[in-house]
Design a protein around this motif. Structure first.
Motif, PDB file in Angstrom:
ATOM      1  N   LEU A 173       0.865  -1.148   0.003  1.00 31.88           N
ATOM      2  CA  LEU A 173       0.012  -0.008   0.079  1.00 31.88           C
ATOM      3  C   LEU A 173       0.589   1.251  -0.044  1.00 31.88           C
ATOM      4  N   ALA A 174       1.925   1.101   0.594  1.00 35.94           N
ATOM      5  CA  ALA A 174       2.811   2.212   0.826  1.00 35.94           C
ATOM      6  C   ALA A 174       3.338   2.895  -0.736  1.00 35.94           C
ATOM      7  N   ARG A 175       3.800   1.669  -1.484  1.00 34.62           N
ATOM      8  CA  ARG A 175       4.106   1.981  -2.688  1.00 34.62           C
ATOM      9  C   ARG A 175       3.264   2.492  -3.698  1.00 34.62           C
ATOM     10  N   ILE A 176       2.079   1.841  -3.484  1.00 33.95           N
ATOM     11  CA  ILE A 176       0.722   2.565  -4.228  1.00 33.95           C
ATOM     12  C   ILE A 176       0.478   3.871  -4.175  1.00 33.95           C
ATOM     13  N   ALA A 177       0.469   4.188  -2.652  1.00 32.84           N
ATOM     14  CA  ALA A 177       0.229   5.671  -1.928  1.00 32.84           C
ATOM     15  C   ALA A 177       1.467   6.501  -2.674  1.00 32.84           C
ATOM     16  N   ALA A 178       2.469   6.165  -2.690  1.00 33.50           N
ATOM     17  CA  ALA A 178       3.631   6.984  -2.929  1.00 33.50           C
ATOM     18  C   ALA A 178       3.489   7.401  -4.570  1.00 33.50           C
ATOM     19  N   THR A 179       3.105   6.336  -5.324  1.00 29.63           N
ATOM     20  CA  THR A 179       2.986   6.680  -6.757  1.00 29.63           C
ATOM     21  C   THR A 179       1.789   7.445  -6.904  1.00 29.63           C
ATOM     22  N   LEU A 180       0.596   7.535  -6.311  1.00 30.98           N
ATOM     23  CA  LEU A 180      -0.428   8.128  -6.443  1.00 30.98           C
ATOM     24  C   LEU A 180      -0.192   9.655  -5.957  1.00 30.98           C
ATOM     25  N   ALA A 181       0.712   9.749  -4.758  1.00 36.20           N
ATOM     26  CA  ALA A 181       0.926  11.019  -4.215  1.00 36.20           C
ATOM     27  C   ALA A 181       1.704  11.819  -5.442  1.00 36.20           C
ATOM     28  N   ILE A 185      -6.137   9.656  -2.006  1.00 33.84           N
ATOM     29  CA  ILE A 185      -6.772   8.616  -1.794  1.00 33.84           C
ATOM     30  C   ILE A 185      -7.398   8.578  -0.529  1.00 33.84           C
ATOM     31  N   PHE A 186      -8.136   7.741  -0.520  1.00 26.68           N
ATOM     32  CA  PHE A 186      -9.090   7.152   0.736  1.00 26.68           C
ATOM     33  C   PHE A 186      -8.638   5.543   0.786  1.00 26.68           C
ATOM     34  N   THR A 187      -8.045   5.366   1.740  1.00 26.59           N
ATOM     35  CA  THR A 187      -7.899   3.616   1.863  1.00 26.59           C
ATOM     36  C   THR A 187      -8.682   2.797   2.694  1.00 26.59           C
ATOM     37  N   ILE A 188      -8.933   1.724   2.473  1.00 18.51           N
ATOM     38  CA  ILE A 188      -9.488   0.839   3.190  1.00 18.51           C
ATOM     39  C   ILE A 188      -9.003  -0.578   3.220  1.00 18.51           C
ATOM     40  N   ALA A 189      -8.915  -1.239   4.341  1.00 21.98           N
ATOM     41  CA  ALA A 189      -8.203  -2.647   4.488  1.00 21.98           C
ATOM     42  C   ALA A 189      -9.495  -3.757   4.890  1.00 21.98           C
ATOM     43  N   THR A 190      -9.227  -5.001   4.334  1.00 19.10           N
ATOM     44  CA  THR A 190     -10.006  -6.046   4.889  1.00 19.10           C
ATOM     45  C   THR A 190      -9.009  -6.742   5.237  1.00 19.10           C
ATOM     46  N   PHE A 191      -9.310  -8.163   5.853  1.00 19.18           N
ATOM     47  CA  PHE A 191      -8.441  -9.174   6.057  1.00 19.18           C
ATOM     48  C   PHE A 191      -7.449  -9.801   5.083  1.00 19.18           C
ATOM     49  N   ASP A 192      -8.208  -9.792   3.686  1.00 21.05           N
ATOM     50  CA  ASP A 192      -7.476 -10.444   2.650  1.00 21.05           C
ATOM     51  C   ASP A 192      -6.794  -9.354   1.738  1.00 21.05           C
ATOM     52  N   ASP A 209      -6.493  -4.772   0.262  1.00 23.43           N
ATOM     53  CA  ASP A 209      -6.674  -3.404   0.541  1.00 23.43           C
ATOM     54  C   ASP A 209      -7.206  -2.838  -0.621  1.00 23.43           C
ATOM     55  N   TYR A 210      -8.122  -1.860  -0.456  1.00 25.99           N
ATOM     56  CA  TYR A 210      -8.925  -0.909  -1.384  1.00 25.99           C
ATOM     57  C   TYR A 210      -8.443   0.413  -1.384  1.00 25.99           C
ATOM     58  N   ILE A 211      -8.222   1.075  -2.731  1.00 25.73           N
ATOM     59  CA  ILE A 211      -7.833   2.266  -2.786  1.00 25.73           C
ATOM     60  C   ILE A 211      -9.035   3.218  -3.468  1.00 25.73           C
ATOM     61  N   LEU A 212      -9.527   4.199  -2.783  1.00 21.81           N
ATOM     62  CA  LEU A 212     -10.442   5.003  -3.545  1.00 21.81           C
ATOM     63  C   LEU A 212     -10.011   6.219  -3.788  1.00 21.81           C
ATOM     64  N   VAL A 213     -10.194   6.559  -5.318  1.00 19.43           N
ATOM     65  CA  VAL A 213      -9.669   7.867  -5.721  1.00 19.43           C
ATOM     66  C   VAL A 213     -10.900   8.654  -6.466  1.00 19.43           C
ATOM     67  N   LYS A 214     -10.920   9.678  -6.632  1.00 18.28           N
ATOM     68  CA  LYS A 214     -12.013  10.418  -6.916  1.00 18.28           C
ATOM     69  C   LYS A 214     -12.134  10.241  -8.547  1.00 18.28           C
ATOM     70  N   ASP A 215     -13.291  10.108  -9.023  1.00 23.05           N
ATOM     71  CA  ASP A 215     -13.739   9.474 -10.465  1.00 23.05           C
ATOM     72  C   ASP A 215     -12.758  10.359 -11.471  1.00 23.05           C
ATOM     73  N   ASN A 216     -12.817  12.029 -11.106  1.00 21.49           N
ATOM     74  CA  ASN A 216     -12.097  12.573 -11.955  1.00 21.49           C
ATOM     75  C   ASN A 216     -10.398  12.532 -12.043  1.00 21.49           C
ATOM     76  N   LYS A 217     -10.091  11.697 -11.323  1.00 18.74           N
ATOM     77  CA  LYS A 217      -8.762  11.723 -11.060  1.00 18.74           C
ATOM     78  C   LYS A 217      -8.531  10.022 -11.360  1.00 18.74           C
ATOM     79  N   LEU A 218      -9.394   9.082 -11.749  1.00 17.66           N
ATOM     80  CA  LEU A 218      -9.117   7.932 -12.095  1.00 17.66           C
ATOM     81  C   LEU A 218      -8.092   7.549 -13.108  1.00 17.66           C
ATOM     82  N   SER A 219      -8.216   8.335 -14.228  1.00 18.17           N
ATOM     83  CA  SER A 219      -7.320   8.059 -15.484  1.00 18.17           C
ATOM     84  C   SER A 219      -5.914   8.680 -15.079  1.00 18.17           C
TER      85      SER A 219
END
Length: 129
Positions: A78-86, A92-99, A101-111
């Motif tokens: 997650l740290a590497r992905i977050a750094a890439t997106l930063a 980003i808004f991150t969420i984790a489950t047991f299995d 991670d999920y990264i939420l980004v604003k729709d206008n920033k998805l591309s």
């Protein structure tokens, strides 16, 4: 190992409630939802089609799911992905489950997010629902 992220088709909303609020029953019937609670707040993430009477809400989030399962011994994903997106100026808004991670980004920033991740060697696919 080449990491794969799947883009969910749906848009999501992030809601803020008082920590004393009971979770609205319709939240629990959603195919995907996330709930986080602290002493100060209750946060709920649901598909944007579900309207909730929350104190605040932020609409228009898209979800990138890190395809797993990801073991707890795996570090820095997650740290590497977050750094890439930063670096690409994507919040980003991150969420984790047991299995995984999920990264939420604003729709206008998805591309922008997808382009930055692909440049770093991540594989991006559409979520097969």
């Amino acid at each position: 190992m080449r990491m794969t992220l799947a883009i969910h088709n749906e848009q999501y909303s992030v809601h803020s409630f008082s920590p004393l609020t009971c979770i609205p029953e319709q939240v629990l019937t959603q195919e995907i939802y996330f709930i986080g609670k602290t002493r100060e707040e209750l946060s709920v993430v649901v598909p944007s089609g579900l309207e909730l009477d929350s104190l605040e809400q932020e609409h228009g989030w898209r979800c990138l799911e890190i395809l797993g399962p990801l073991g707890f011994s795996m570090t820095g994903i997650l740290a590497r992905i977050a750094a890439t997106l930063a670096d690409a100026h994507v919040s980003i808004f991150t969420i984790a489950t047991f299995d995984t991670d999920y990264i939420l980004v604003k729709d206008n920033k998805l591309s922008d997010a997808v382009s930055a991740l692909k440049k770093k060697g991540y594989q991006i696919i559409e979520y097969d629902q």
